[in-house]
Write a protein that holds these residues in place. Structure first.
Motif, PDB file in Angstrom:
ATOM      1  N   THR A 166      12.137  28.403   7.365  1.00 52.97           N
ATOM      2  CA  THR A 166      13.061  28.945   6.385  1.00 52.97           C
ATOM      3  C   THR A 166      12.630  30.342   5.990  1.00 52.97           C
ATOM      4  N   LYS A 167      13.561  31.175   5.611  1.00 56.18           N
ATOM      5  CA  LYS A 167      13.276  32.590   5.392  1.00 56.18           C
ATOM      6  C   LYS A 167      13.141  32.965   3.922  1.00 56.18           C
ATOM      7  N   GLY A 168      13.271  31.992   3.032  1.00 55.72           N
ATOM      8  CA  GLY A 168      13.101  32.277   1.613  1.00 55.72           C
ATOM      9  C   GLY A 168      11.640  32.466   1.260  1.00 55.72           C
ATOM     10  N   PRO A 169      11.353  32.866   0.024  1.00 59.24           N
ATOM     11  CA  PRO A 169       9.964  33.106  -0.400  1.00 59.24           C
ATOM     12  C   PRO A 169       9.101  31.844  -0.319  1.00 59.24           C
ATOM     13  N   ILE A 170       7.821  32.063  -0.047  1.00 59.06           N
ATOM     14  CA  ILE A 170       6.832  30.988  -0.098  1.00 59.06           C
ATOM     15  C   ILE A 170       6.023  31.175  -1.372  1.00 59.06           C
ATOM     16  N   LEU A 171       5.966  30.154  -2.206  1.00 64.12           N
ATOM     17  CA  LEU A 171       5.204  30.191  -3.455  1.00 64.12           C
ATOM     18  C   LEU A 171       4.073  29.178  -3.353  1.00 64.12           C
ATOM     19  N   ILE A 172       2.823  29.646  -3.415  1.00 62.99           N
ATOM     20  CA  ILE A 172       1.677  28.750  -3.273  1.00 62.99           C
ATOM     21  C   ILE A 172       0.734  28.949  -4.453  1.00 62.99           C
ATOM     22  N   ASP A 173       0.377  27.857  -5.090  1.00 63.62           N
ATOM     23  CA  ASP A 173      -0.547  27.899  -6.220  1.00 63.62           C
ATOM     24  C   ASP A 173      -1.936  27.468  -5.753  1.00 63.62           C
ATOM     25  N   GLN A 174      -2.842  28.439  -5.694  1.00 64.39           N
ATOM     26  CA  GLN A 174      -4.245  28.222  -5.318  1.00 64.39           C
ATOM     27  C   GLN A 174      -4.388  27.453  -4.001  1.00 64.39           C
ATOM     28  N   PRO A 175      -3.951  28.056  -2.918  1.00 62.75           N
ATOM     29  CA  PRO A 175      -4.029  27.361  -1.618  1.00 62.75           C
ATOM     30  C   PRO A 175      -5.455  27.117  -1.158  1.00 62.75           C
ATOM     31  N   GLU A 176      -6.399  27.875  -1.743  1.00 58.54           N
ATOM     32  CA  GLU A 176      -7.792  27.720  -1.317  1.00 58.54           C
ATOM     33  C   GLU A 176      -8.437  26.439  -1.837  1.00 58.54           C
ATOM     34  N   ASP A 177      -7.796  25.764  -2.795  1.00 58.12           N
ATOM     35  CA  ASP A 177      -8.361  24.518  -3.321  1.00 58.12           C
ATOM     36  C   ASP A 177      -8.558  23.518  -2.189  1.00 58.12           C
ATOM     37  N   ASN A 178      -9.690  22.859  -2.197  1.00 57.45           N
ATOM     38  CA  ASN A 178     -10.066  21.853  -1.190  1.00 57.45           C
ATOM     39  C   ASN A 178     -10.344  22.438   0.190  1.00 57.45           C
ATOM     40  N   LEU A 179     -10.338  23.783   0.317  1.00 59.52           N
ATOM     41  CA  LEU A 179     -10.681  24.404   1.591  1.00 59.52           C
ATOM     42  C   LEU A 179     -12.023  25.105   1.455  1.00 59.52           C
ATOM     43  N   ASP A 180     -12.839  25.034   2.506  1.00 60.35           N
ATOM     44  CA  ASP A 180     -14.100  25.760   2.448  1.00 60.35           C
ATOM     45  C   ASP A 180     -13.849  27.239   2.738  1.00 60.35           C
ATOM     46  N   ASN A 181     -14.832  28.086   2.452  1.00 57.63           N
ATOM     47  CA  ASN A 181     -14.660  29.534   2.601  1.00 57.63           C
ATOM     48  C   ASN A 181     -14.338  29.929   4.030  1.00 57.63           C
ATOM     49  N   ARG A 182     -14.934  29.206   4.987  1.00 67.09           N
ATOM     50  CA  ARG A 182     -14.679  29.531   6.386  1.00 67.09           C
ATOM     51  C   ARG A 182     -13.212  29.279   6.734  1.00 67.09           C
ATOM     52  N   SER A 183     -12.673  28.176   6.221  1.00 66.36           N
ATOM     53  CA  SER A 183     -11.266  27.860   6.476  1.00 66.36           C
ATOM     54  C   SER A 183     -10.358  28.901   5.852  1.00 66.36           C
ATOM     55  N   VAL A 184     -10.722  29.353   4.644  1.00 66.35           N
ATOM     56  CA  VAL A 184      -9.920  30.379   3.979  1.00 66.35           C
ATOM     57  C   VAL A 184      -9.916  31.649   4.811  1.00 66.35           C
ATOM     58  N   THR A 185     -11.104  32.043   5.271  1.00 70.38           N
ATOM     59  CA  THR A 185     -11.239  33.297   6.018  1.00 70.38           C
ATOM     60  C   THR A 185     -10.552  33.216   7.372  1.00 70.38           C
ATOM     61  N   ASN A 186     -10.790  32.112   8.095  1.00 73.84           N
ATOM     62  CA  ASN A 186     -10.296  32.020   9.464  1.00 73.84           C
ATOM     63  C   ASN A 186      -8.849  31.588   9.580  1.00 73.84           C
ATOM     64  N   GLU A 187      -8.396  30.772   8.670  1.00 73.16           N
ATOM     65  CA  GLU A 187      -7.070  30.192   8.804  1.00 73.16           C
ATOM     66  C   GLU A 187      -6.056  30.771   7.821  1.00 73.16           C
ATOM     67  N   LEU A 188      -6.371  30.648   6.548  1.00 69.34           N
ATOM     68  CA  LEU A 188      -5.398  30.991   5.526  1.00 69.34           C
ATOM     69  C   LEU A 188      -5.067  32.477   5.513  1.00 69.34           C
ATOM     70  N   ILE A 189      -6.101  33.301   5.582  1.00 69.77           N
ATOM     71  CA  ILE A 189      -5.866  34.751   5.514  1.00 69.77           C
ATOM     72  C   ILE A 189      -5.033  35.225   6.700  1.00 69.77           C
ATOM     73  N   GLU A 190      -5.352  34.714   7.888  1.00 73.22           N
ATOM     74  CA  GLU A 190      -4.574  35.114   9.060  1.00 73.22           C
ATOM     75  C   GLU A 190      -3.123  34.679   8.935  1.00 73.22           C
ATOM     76  N   TYR A 191      -2.918  33.489   8.367  1.00 73.03           N
ATOM     77  CA  TYR A 191      -1.555  33.012   8.138  1.00 73.03           C
ATOM     78  C   TYR A 191      -0.794  33.954   7.210  1.00 73.03           C
ATOM     79  N   LEU A 192      -1.442  34.304   6.106  1.00 73.39           N
ATOM     80  CA  LEU A 192      -0.772  35.162   5.126  1.00 73.39           C
ATOM     81  C   LEU A 192      -0.433  36.515   5.737  1.00 73.39           C
ATOM     82  N   LYS A 193      -1.333  37.060   6.530  1.00 75.84           N
ATOM     83  CA  LYS A 193      -1.098  38.374   7.135  1.00 75.84           C
ATOM     84  C   LYS A 193       0.060  38.322   8.125  1.00 75.84           C
ATOM     85  N   GLU A 194       0.189  37.190   8.816  1.00 75.48           N
ATOM     86  CA  GLU A 194       1.279  37.066   9.779  1.00 75.48           C
ATOM     87  C   GLU A 194       2.592  36.720   9.092  1.00 75.48           C
ATOM     88  N   LYS A 195       2.535  35.748   8.175  1.00 75.70           N
ATOM     89  CA  LYS A 195       3.767  35.258   7.562  1.00 75.70           C
ATOM     90  C   LYS A 195       4.419  36.280   6.645  1.00 75.70           C
TER      91      LYS A 195
END
Length: 935
Positions: free
Chosen positions: A810-839
């Protein structure tokens, strides 16, 4: 007041000479600085690199800054001629852009300590350069960089850029000495002057072979196109779009994000995002200055909300979601209160403040309030909101066996409109099949009722063999009295009575057919009128007039069928005594007239023969009785024929029910096949992440329904495998065995061997037993051979987030509240950040976070700082609002020392300073980002 949405695309020309440039190539003629500045403003240039050779005077810089009147930011660009030459024999030119805060005098003092090349007592100073002639002097590239690094900080205070191709470019041939030189300029430059032809080269690793050694430069570099204007006509004939604030700090961002923040093209870069699907601003309305009244603006890309504890971050995000959610009572906006076990809004601010309201406006200027009328559609229904801990709750152990996770995965798969349509068609077909099956079962029992009536009717007609024997006896009695007839008369008599009987049978059949047709009319009349109503609705709902007209014509067969059916009614009118009235000019009238006419003729011919019998009245009665008995036989045979036909039709209908159940099951299998290409999208990107669909049957729920209508004492259901209490919903099963049990249960319910409760009919029981709604498509996620149902909550949350990342369409806005919760720092760096930069290239993203790496390394275009007054001693006398917000870009720098007297905490420092103070690890995140491109 200029609207601040953080980092936005602006037109930059970082290599532009003024009419005061000291070079023989100056072609401005008599153009004044004032007119020069007007031309820059007219061309909508936001930032220029004011360029001059070897030095820029304070007079030149100040006059240009004054002439531009804060409408264009000026960065001093010192252009030098290096002592190194390229393979064309030209000296390599290089540029050093200085932070204006240094001051021109300090810059000149620093470079004045650098000797000119091949001169022992001449320095890079105005007097020495004028004495030697500006076109003849050169300078050592490394020497001036070393001097500047002594006096200033590279990147913080100055930035180096060099052209790669063209005049003064550092591109050389493949000779070892020249390669070494090219490598040097590549390593020591921060970005490249050029055009899109060099973009691919500097967006990848460059390999330099120096003898046996291989050196790889893996830093991406921005390519900047500039006008190199030396005349009025050249101004802005080439430029670059840079996504940053028009400041030196903004320029620094292209070093850290060389691809995402730079575009060389004529038109302003615009994403393919629709303005109707992006949030432009929000406005709070509240009593007692609870919330700021100033609009808060959003960028079209990544917006990050940060702040201290209870500063209003999640409140802001939630209110955006609730304002736009199609269903404002959606469970994602609720939480379950542990005290009363009721669902309540995550943040219902109207309870304490009846005046509270919240307005969101999209980029088209269309706004919507959080208080909207029931049934009023959202202007942005495709928004995706992921509250705090939502993902972890979905995969929490207490919810593993619920439908929530299954539905969530399915909904992700359906976000692609193509596959959503496939699924909707699938569900619609299932619904149609349910109705067809119910109608087939109902029709089967109608046939069974007709068979019961036929059997009853057959009993009332009497025994066929007895009737035949009675006819034979009567014919014998008539034969005994035929002795008075001549042989010729006997033959004639037999022929006439035989024909008479056949005509009576034909007349009876004719009236029987008439009644059947009447009954057919009665049953089809309702169905045809229902079909007509559907046709009318379809035509009215068609949008295109030519399509509407075409199909109105094509579907006239329905109206014709109704008219034809009415013509049947005209043949089959009954009088007040329920007797058929045979009308003129139809097949029944014609046939009946012919039969009656012939019967009258036969009666006349039989009359003289009957008179020859000894007991004429008795013989006539015998004849009448024989005729009636033969009609009975014909009726019995007709009933037997009808019974056979109805039995065959009922059996066919019953077989069709089970064949349809097989086909219904195939719909599920086909659904999994249809979704293969959707799932393969994930497999291609990440072979270790898989989604697998399976079809299961909810046996426990099915059993509950069966027990509900089955006789409690006999427990007939215990004989069937499909009703076994040990069967589980996620259990593998044999469909053919399931079907065998269904058929057996059907037979036994029908013949009474399966006992039902008194208030349940056989038909209702069979409909429930054959219900197919207990089948369901189940989607499981596997990551590194571990299913999501067996993972830890943290790992499962990450995997679910990855699936959401890869499947979200879907092309509407994505609203995420503290997506880093329950994720380790490595997951945030390797997965989440790359997702945000692409999406963020595809969709507007707004998220709340406490993680500095997300804010900085995802290169958020717009940072919103949230603050609640009184949370710290520093801001008790600050903002007049309890909850206040300010926003800006990563490159917004305003050291605290500059605003020591500012009482309002939000205004007392820049965005970067807020990040370093509020977000844990903020300072380190900036350092790591800068070290990545450090020199």
């Amino acid at each position: 007041m200029k609207i601040n949405r953080g980092s936005e695309w602006r037109k930059w020309d970082l290599h532009i000479h003024s009419p005061m440039t000291h070079s023989t190539s100056n072609r401005y003629k008599d153009l004044s600085i004032e007119d020069f500045c007007k031309e820059i403003i007219n061309k909508d240039i936001d930032v220029i690199g004011l360029t001059n050779y070897f030095y820029i005077t304070e007079v030149e810089y100040n006059e240009v800054v004054k002439g531009l009147d804060n409408k264009c930011y000026v960065i001093p660009n010192f252009e030098f001629r290096a002592s190194d030459k390229n393979t064309k024999g030209d000296h390599i030119n290089f540029h050093i852009l200085f932070n204006p805060k240094l001051g021109i005098r300090n810059i000149l003092n620093s470079i004045g300590n650098v000797k000119l090349n091949n001169h022992t007592n001449k320095y890079c100073r105005e007097a020495d350069i004028l004495q030697l002639g500006i076109d003849s002097v050169t300078i050592d590239f490394e020497s001036i960089l070393n001097q500047l690094k002594t006096d200033f900080k590279i990147i913080e205070d100055f930035i180096v850029c060099v052209p790669y191709t063209g005049y003064g470019g550092f591109k050389v041939d493949n000779k070892p000495r020249n390669i070494s030189q090219e490598k040097k300029f590549d390593e020591l430059s921060n970005f490249i002057l050029g055009n899109n032809s060099s973009k691919e080269y500097f967006s990848n690793n460059r390999e330099y072979c120096l003898g046996k050694d291989i050196c790889i430069i893996d830093k991406n570099k921005a390519i900047i196109n500039c006008s190199d204007a030396h005349s009025k006509e050249d101004i802005s004939n080439k430029f670059t779009w840079i996504k940053a604030h028009p400041t030196f700090e903004g320029l620094k961002q292209i070093i850290y994000e060389p691809i995402e923040r730079v575009k060389i093209q004529k038109e302003k870069p615009e994403s393919e995002k629709l303005d109707s699907l992006m949030i432009d601003k929000i406005i709070f309305a509240s009593s007692d200055n609870k919330f700021t009244t100033a609009p808060i603006y959003f960028n079209k890309n990544l917006n990050v909300i940060i702040g201290g504890k209870s500063s209003g971050k999640s409140i802001l995000l939630y209110n955006i979601a609730k304002t736009f959610y199609e269903n404002q009572n959606d469970s994602v906006l609720k939480y379950k209160d542990a005290n009363d076990n009721k669902e309540k809004d995550l943040y219902d601010l109207s309870i304490d403040d009846p005046e509270f309201d919240f307005t969101v406006e999209n980029y088209l200027g269309i706004s919507q309030n959080i208080k909207r009328e029931n049934g009023k559609n959202s202007i942005l229904g495709s928004i995706k909101y992921i509250p705090q801990n939502h993902l972890s709750d979905l995969v929490d152990k207490s919810l593993r066996n619920s439908n929530e996770l299954k539905k969530y995965i399915r909904n992700l798969l359906r976000e692609d409109p193509k596959y959503n349509k496939i699924y909707e068609d699938f569900v619609e077909k299932l619904g149609q099949n349910d109705e067809i099956r119910k109608n087939d079962i109902s029709q089967y029992f109608i046939y069974q009722e007709e068979l019961r009536k036929k059997k009853e009717e057959l009993q009332h007609k009497g025994d066929k063999e007895s009737i035949i024997k009675n006819i034979e006896a009567l014919e014998s009695k008539i034969a005994e009295t035929k002795k008075d007839l001549t042989p010729e008369q006997t033959i004639e008599y037999n022929n006439l009575t035989s024909e008479y009987s056949e005509l009576e049978k034909a007349k009876n059949s004719l009236l029987g057919d008439l009644e059947k047709i009447y009954n057919f009319y009665e049953s089809t009349n309702y169905a045809l009128n229902e079909l007509k109503a559907k046709k009318t609705l379809l035509i009215e709902n068609l949008e295109l007039e030519d399509i509407k007209n075409d199909y109105a014509e094509k579907l006239t067969f329905i109206d014709n069928a109704i008219a034809e059916n009415e013509s049947i009614k005209k043949l089959t009118i009954k009088d007040e005594n329920e007797n058929f009235l045979v009308l003129e000019n139809n097949i029944f009238n014609l046939k009946l007239n012919i039969i009656n006419k012939r019967l009258n003729e036969l009666n006349k011919k039989l009359a003289p023969l009957n008179s020859l019998f000894e007991n004429q009245n008795l013989i006539i009665n015998y004849q009448k009785t024989i005729s009636e008995e033969k009609i009975k036989i014909a009726e019995i045979e007709q009933i037997e024929k009808e019974t056979e036909n109805i039995t065959k039709t009922a059996d066919d209908r019953k077989n069709k029910v089970f064949e349809d159940i097989k086909n219904n099951r195939k719909l599920y299998d086909n659904l999994l096949i249809d979704f293969v290409s959707r799932i393969d999208k994930i497999k291609e990107e990440d072979p270790e992440l898989k989604i697998e669909g399976k079809i299961y049957f909810n046996f426990p729920k099915y059993r509950e329904i069966i027990i509900d209508f089955s006789h409690g004492n006999t427990k007939s259901y215990s004989e069937y495998r499909i009703f076994n209490e040990e069967n589980k919903a996620l259990m593998e099963y044999d469909f053919e065995k399931y079907l065998t049990d269904l058929k057996a249960a059907f037979e036994n319910i029908e013949n009474g061997n399966y006992r039902l409760k008194n208030n349940t009919s056989k038909q209702d029981a069979i409909i429930k037993i054959l219900e197919q709604k207990h089948f369901f498509d189940h989607w499981d996620i596997t990551y590194k051979n571990d299913t999501i149902h067996k993972m830890s909550t943290g790992k499962a949350s990450l995997v679910l987030l990855k699936v959401m990342i890869k499947l979200s369409e879907t092309k509407g806005p994505i609203l995420i509240d503290q997506p880093e919760d329950n994720l380790d720092n490595r997951s945030v760096t390797n997965e989440l950040i790359e997702y945000l930069k692409e999406k963020k290239k595809e969709r507007q993203i707004i998220l709340v976070t406490h993680n500095a790496n997300i804010v900085v390394n995802a290169d958020a275009e717009n940072i919103i700082i949230a603050n609640q007054r009184g949370q710290s001693d520093d801001d008790e006398l600050g903002s007049p609002y309890l909850f206040d917000y300010i926003n800006g870009a990563l490159e917004d720098v305003n050291p605290i020392s500059v605003n020591q007297n500012e009482k309002d905490l939000l205004k007392s420092m820049g965005i970067r300073e807020h990040i370093t103070q509020i977000v844990e690890g903020g300072k380190e995140a900036f350092k790591k980002r800068e070290e990545k491109y450090g020199f």
